[in-house]
Design a protein around this motif. Structure first.
Motif, PDB file in Angstrom:
ATOM      1  N   VAL A 152       0.862  -1.190   0.000  1.00 50.20           N
ATOM      2  CA  VAL A 152       0.000   0.000   0.000  1.00 50.20           C
ATOM      3  C   VAL A 152       0.898   1.239   0.000  1.00 50.20           C
ATOM      4  O   VAL A 152       2.073   1.172   0.377  1.00 50.20           O
ATOM      5  CB  VAL A 152      -0.946   0.019   1.217  1.00 50.20           C
ATOM      6  N   PRO A 153       0.383   2.397  -0.425  1.00 48.10           N
ATOM      7  CA  PRO A 153       1.201   3.616  -0.423  1.00 48.10           C
ATOM      8  C   PRO A 153       1.611   4.041   0.989  1.00 48.10           C
ATOM      9  O   PRO A 153       0.868   3.811   1.954  1.00 48.10           O
ATOM     10  CB  PRO A 153       0.275   4.664  -1.061  1.00 48.10           C
ATOM     11  N   PHE A 154       2.770   4.655   1.065  1.00 53.47           N
ATOM     12  CA  PHE A 154       3.218   5.287   2.304  1.00 53.47           C
ATOM     13  C   PHE A 154       3.116   6.791   2.108  1.00 53.47           C
ATOM     14  O   PHE A 154       3.666   7.342   1.151  1.00 53.47           O
ATOM     15  CB  PHE A 154       4.660   4.884   2.632  1.00 53.47           C
ATOM     16  N   ILE A 155       2.410   7.457   3.005  1.00 51.73           N
ATOM     17  CA  ILE A 155       2.233   8.909   2.938  1.00 51.73           C
ATOM     18  C   ILE A 155       2.758   9.513   4.230  1.00 51.73           C
ATOM     19  O   ILE A 155       2.409   9.041   5.323  1.00 51.73           O
ATOM     20  CB  ILE A 155       0.745   9.275   2.748  1.00 51.73           C
ATOM     21  N   PHE A 156       3.594  10.537   4.085  1.00 51.16           N
ATOM     22  CA  PHE A 156       4.063  11.210   5.294  1.00 51.16           C
ATOM     23  C   PHE A 156       3.968  12.717   5.107  1.00 51.16           C
ATOM     24  O   PHE A 156       4.405  13.263   4.099  1.00 51.16           O
ATOM     25  CB  PHE A 156       5.510  10.828   5.626  1.00 51.16           C
ATOM     26  N   VAL A 157       3.381  13.379   6.111  1.00 48.77           N
ATOM     27  CA  VAL A 157       3.241  14.838   6.110  1.00 48.77           C
ATOM     28  C   VAL A 157       4.283  15.403   7.078  1.00 48.77           C
ATOM     29  O   VAL A 157       4.216  15.160   8.276  1.00 48.77           O
ATOM     30  CB  VAL A 157       1.824  15.266   6.532  1.00 48.77           C
ATOM     31  N   SER A 158       5.244  16.147   6.537  1.00 46.16           N
ATOM     32  CA  SER A 158       6.366  16.649   7.335  1.00 46.16           C
ATOM     33  C   SER A 158       6.146  18.095   7.746  1.00 46.16           C
ATOM     34  O   SER A 158       5.791  18.937   6.926  1.00 46.16           O
ATOM     35  CB  SER A 158       7.677  16.553   6.542  1.00 46.16           C
ATOM     36  N   GLY A 159       6.390  18.367   9.007  1.00 44.21           N
ATOM     37  CA  GLY A 159       6.447  19.731   9.521  1.00 44.21           C
ATOM     38  C   GLY A 159       7.558  19.801  10.543  1.00 44.21           C
ATOM     39  O   GLY A 159       7.384  20.250  11.668  1.00 44.21           O
ATOM     40  N   SER A 160       8.723  19.325  10.124  1.00 40.39           N
ATOM     41  CA  SER A 160       9.849  19.114  11.047  1.00 40.39           C
ATOM     42  C   SER A 160      10.770  20.326  11.077  1.00 40.39           C
ATOM     43  O   SER A 160      11.880  20.293  10.567  1.00 40.39           O
ATOM     44  CB  SER A 160      10.624  17.867  10.628  1.00 40.39           C
TER      45      SER A 160
END
Length: 282
Positions: A152-160
């Motif tokens: 399945v897709p891997f989605i990551f939302v970064s606010g680092s």
């Protein structure tokens, strides 16, 4: 003489009970109607300024209702160096955990987006500016592995905005290599990684997993880069463009694939996944 009842006039009571429907935008200083602001997912309707939001809000805005199941909840950060600056690292961790009710600066789990199964992760800037220590790196690595195993897709939302968490020294820096290697394995297996960059995404996170998306999307006017613009200006002893390291600058120079407003982000990712056949993946 008539005795005072001690009750305040009804008009005053009504005035205090009325909800506060207006706020002043910290970017354009204009008065903003709060319900409209909330409808736009904490984006100013006047100037399109995207406010920072929590990991819980990201999950609410992007995933199907009640579909998210958090994984890897048994991981907690330690203080291997006994690091002390103005305050000890242990004290700062404890304060961030109490403030956010999170164990560390990212949340990773499984869910669906318009019925499409995904592994979803998000960093939370409220927790030490979303910086990456060993727990954050391990959660991201485990999430990538889970996406590869389930196809399945891997989605990551970064606010680092904090980058790599130097309170953990080399243990923090090694997460850059760990997450990058895991993404290389996902790529070899034919998996999909959608990286979403928000304001700010900087430092070691940007120099590793956040920059390795098959598709890289960014929110408008997000600060994206490694060292901050002031550090770069002092290092090269020269002026830099006003929009240097903005998402618009990165799009113009080919580093970002598309800038997407927050209210359109979910539909954009769903469209991408359907075009790439992720709704048919087994």
């Amino acid at each position: 003489m008539a005795k005072e009842s001690g009750k305040k006039p009804a008009s005053n009571r009504k005035r205090k009970e009325m909800p506060d429907l207006w706020m002043q935008c910290t970017s354009c200083n204009k008065l903003v109607y709060k319900p409209k602001f909330e409808e736009m997912q904490n984006v100013c309707p006047e100037c399109n300024f995207h406010y920072e939001i929590s990991s819980a809000q990201r999950i609410e805005f992007l995933l199907d209702e009640k579909s998210f199941a958090e994984e890897f909840t048994d991981l907690y950060p330690l203080d291997p160096l006994g690091f002390v600056a103005k305050r000890s690292y242990e004290e700062r961790l404890r304060g961030a955990q109490e403030h956010t009710s999170l164990s560390d600066a990212c949340v990773v789990g499984t869910g669906t987006m318009d019925g499409i199964s995904v592994v979803f992760g998000v960093s939370d800037s409220r927790f030490l500016r979303g910086s990456m220590g060993s727990v954050v790196g391990e959660k991201i690595r485990l999430g990538i592995d889970l996406a590869r195993e389930r196809s399945v897709p891997f989605i990551f939302v970064s606010g680092s905005g904090g980058g790599a968490r130097m309170d953990e020294g080399i243990l923090s820096l090694m997460q850059m290599a760990k997450t990058s290697v895991a993404l290389a394995e996902l790529d070899r297996a034919g998996g999909l990684f959608i990286s979403v960059l928000t304001n700010p995404t900087m430092g070691g996170c940007m120099a590793s997993f956040a920059a390795l998306g098959d598709v890289i999307l960014a929110e408008p006017e997000a600060l994206i880069g490694f060292a901050g613009p002031n550090v770069i200006k002092e290092t090269i002893k020269s002026e830099i463009p006003d929009d240097f390291q903005s998402s618009e600058f990165q799009l113009e120079h080919g580093f970002v694939d598309r800038i997407v407003s927050r209210v359109e982000l979910r539909s954009m990712m769903v469209q991408l996944m359907r075009l790439l056949g992720c709704d048919r993946a087994a």
